[in-house]
Design an enzyme around this catalytic site. Structure first.
Site, PDB file in Angstrom:
ATOM      1  N   SER A  27      22.725  10.868  49.581  1.00 50.86           N
ATOM      2  CA  SER A  27      22.434  11.995  48.669  1.00 50.86           C
ATOM      3  C   SER A  27      23.526  12.256  47.642  1.00 50.86           C
ATOM      4  CB  SER A  27      22.291  13.299  49.470  1.00 50.86           C
ATOM      5  OG  SER A  27      21.087  13.328  50.145  1.00 50.86           O
ATOM      6  N   HIS A  57      18.523  10.422  45.050  1.00 49.62           N
ATOM      7  CA  HIS A  57      18.480   9.057  45.597  1.00 49.62           C
ATOM      8  C   HIS A  57      17.835   8.153  44.557  1.00 49.62           C
ATOM      9  CE1 HIS A  57      19.613   9.613  49.874  1.00 49.62           C
ATOM     10  NE2 HIS A  57      19.346  10.866  49.553  1.00 49.62           N
ATOM     11  N   HIS A  79      14.122   8.230  54.033  1.00 53.96           N
ATOM     12  CA  HIS A  79      14.344   8.901  55.301  1.00 53.96           C
ATOM     13  C   HIS A  79      13.040   8.945  56.094  1.00 53.96           C
ATOM     14  CE1 HIS A  79      17.011  10.616  52.240  1.00 53.96           C
ATOM     15  NE2 HIS A  79      17.883  10.868  53.181  1.00 53.96           N
ATOM     16  N   TYR A  81      11.660  11.467  57.248  1.00 56.42           N
ATOM     17  CA  TYR A  81      10.830  12.623  56.869  1.00 56.42           C
ATOM     18  C   TYR A  81      10.006  12.375  55.599  1.00 56.42           C
ATOM     19  CZ  TYR A  81      14.648  13.813  53.573  1.00 56.42           C
ATOM     20  OH  TYR A  81      15.592  13.777  52.582  1.00 56.42           O
ATOM     21  N   GLU A  82      10.273  11.295  54.888  1.00 61.55           N
ATOM     22  CA  GLU A  82       9.503  11.028  53.667  1.00 61.55           C
ATOM     23  C   GLU A  82       8.159  10.378  53.961  1.00 61.55           C
ATOM     24  OE1 GLU A  82      11.891   9.398  50.286  1.00 61.55           O
ATOM     25  OE2 GLU A  82      13.506   9.572  51.756  1.00 61.55           O
ATOM     26  N   ALA A 109      25.260  12.716  53.451  1.00 56.30           N
ATOM     27  CA  ALA A 109      25.682  14.109  53.329  1.00 56.30           C
ATOM     28  C   ALA A 109      25.348  14.781  54.654  1.00 56.30           C
ATOM     29  CB  ALA A 109      24.934  14.773  52.189  1.00 56.30           C
ATOM     30  N   MET A 204      20.197  14.119  58.281  1.00 57.20           N
ATOM     31  CA  MET A 204      18.808  13.652  58.413  1.00 57.20           C
ATOM     32  C   MET A 204      18.661  12.145  58.182  1.00 57.20           C
ATOM     33  SD  MET A 204      16.982  16.692  56.262  1.00 57.20           S
ATOM     34  CE  MET A 204      17.539  18.403  56.392  1.00 57.20           C
ATOM     35  N   SER A 205      19.758  11.400  58.322  1.00 57.24           N
ATOM     36  CA  SER A 205      19.671   9.961  58.017  1.00 57.24           C
ATOM     37  C   SER A 205      20.578   9.161  58.944  1.00 57.24           C
ATOM     38  CB  SER A 205      20.082   9.724  56.557  1.00 57.24           C
ATOM     39  OG  SER A 205      21.463   9.989  56.381  1.00 57.24           O
ATOM     40  N   ASN A 228      28.092  21.333  53.424  1.00 58.14           N
ATOM     41  CA  ASN A 228      27.877  22.753  53.768  1.00 58.14           C
ATOM     42  C   ASN A 228      28.243  22.980  55.226  1.00 58.14           C
ATOM     43  OD1 ASN A 228      25.146  21.126  53.907  1.00 58.14           O
ATOM     44  ND2 ASN A 228      24.983  22.737  55.449  1.00 58.14           N
ATOM     45  N   HIS A 240      18.907  21.853  49.349  1.00 59.90           N
ATOM     46  CA  HIS A 240      19.089  20.471  48.899  1.00 59.90           C
ATOM     47  C   HIS A 240      19.901  20.448  47.600  1.00 59.90           C
ATOM     48  CE1 HIS A 240      18.480  16.251  48.466  1.00 59.90           C
ATOM     49  NE2 HIS A 240      17.793  16.372  47.353  1.00 59.90           N
TER      50      HIS A 240
HETATM   51  N1  HPA Z   1      21.603  19.748  57.946  1.00 61.22           N
HETATM   52  C1  HPA Z   1      20.974  18.545  57.872  1.00 61.22           C
HETATM   53  N2  HPA Z   1      21.199  17.667  56.922  1.00 61.22           N
HETATM   54  C2  HPA Z   1      22.100  17.986  55.973  1.00 61.22           C
HETATM   55  C3  HPA Z   1      22.777  19.208  55.978  1.00 61.22           C
HETATM   56  C4  HPA Z   1      22.509  20.138  57.022  1.00 61.22           C
HETATM   57  O1  HPA Z   1      23.074  21.240  57.102  1.00 61.22           O
HETATM   58  N3  HPA Z   1      23.587  19.205  54.887  1.00 61.22           N
HETATM   59  C5  HPA Z   1      23.405  18.006  54.259  1.00 61.22           C
HETATM   60  N4  HPA Z   1      22.502  17.273  54.908  1.00 61.22           N
END
Ligand code: HPA
Length: 265
Positions: A27, A57, A79, A81-82, A109, A204-205, A228, A240
């Site tokens: 990301s 991406h 991913h 989820y896509e 990320a 998530m990856s 974050n 996002h």
């Molecule tokens: N959770 C899941 N995936 C992420 C996050 C998060 O807080 N930040 C960046 N990708």
């Protein structure tokens, strides 16, 4: 319909030189590495590749040189989820393997679960927790499917990443990455749960890509960019947009590490 690009087409363009190192840029990190003599292929032109639907991406395979060595970069990933496919990155990673790649560095990320890994940190992934219950090898009907993940993340590459950090004066943390399927972010209760189970960041990856890499006997490592604090751990609103923005701010740091690392690999 136009004909899709196959590995033989790519090999015709890049010549016989072997590519030993691969990178996956996550990301907002798609420009983390400057390649010379670069050739580019859009994912939607390549046979078997899924096209990323996530902003941030780019969806390009880049092949070029750095420090006079050939590197293949998957700029952007798909991913689970896509498209509901845990093995959505299997064909891209298999293509890298067939191009000669023996070592693969994944970037992503993530959200942090620890105050000592604040937003903006880089973290070497030492191990993972697959909290999704998914696996990219479900349906793989060969005995090789029983992949040993005792040492999934390559210790030598991890050492080199930390060394690169030292040399570049960039602090790099180490820790455990937990995979949630997404695309919704986690709840504070999930974050509390996974933190008590020993995870340091969530994302998530990456985990399916690590499993596929080990299945294909590619040495693999991961660098996470903390964008974050995870849900419930700060007053910020997780989004996002924020992930992309903070990833962009860390891209220079990540770029320095990767360039320095590629000298060592
Ligand atoms: N959770 C899941 N995936 C992420 C996050 C998060 O807080 N930040 C960046 N990708």
């Amino acid at each position: 319909m136009t004909k899709k690009i196959k590995i033989t087409d790519i090999q015709k363009i890049i010549g016989k030189k072997k590519i030993e190192t691969g990178l996956v840029l996550g990301s907002g990190l798609g420009k983390a590495i400057p390649l010379k003599k670069k050739v580019e292929f859009e994912y939607n032109e390549i046979k078997g590749f899924n096209l990323p639907s996530v902003t941030g991406h780019s969806g390009k395979l880049l092949i070029g040189t750095i420090h006079n060595r050939m590197v293949a970069v998957l700029s952007g990933r798909t991913h689970f989820y896509e498209n509901g496919k845990a093995d959505t990155m299997r064909n891209p990673i298999k293509l890298l393997k067939d191009l000669g790649v023996k070592k693969l560095v994944l970037t992503n990320a993530s959200g942090s679960l620890r105050n000592n890994i604040p937003t903006g940190s880089l973290m070497v992934i030492e191990d993972h927790i697959n909290f999704s219950g998914l696996n990219p090898l479900i349906g793989e009907n060969s005995e090789n499917r029983f992949v040993n993940l005792t040492v999934a993340y390559d210790k030598d590459i991890n050492e080199m990443i930390l060394k690169a950090g030292n040399e570049q004066n960039i602090n790099i943390k180490t820790g455990i990455y937990a995979w949630f399927s997404g695309p919704s972010f986690e709840t504070p209760a999930e974050i509390k749960a996974i933190r008590s189970l020993g995870a340091d960041v969530v994302g998530m990856s990456t985990v399916p890509e690590v499993i596929i890499s080990r299945f294909l006997k590619i040495k693999v490592a991961g660098i996470s960019v903390v964008t974050n604090m995870a849900a419930g751990l700060s007053n910020e609103t997780i989004s996002h947009e924020q992930t992309k923005e903070i990833a962009k701010l860390s891209e220079r740091k990540l770029s320095k590490i990767i360039i320095s690392l590629l000298r060592k690999l």
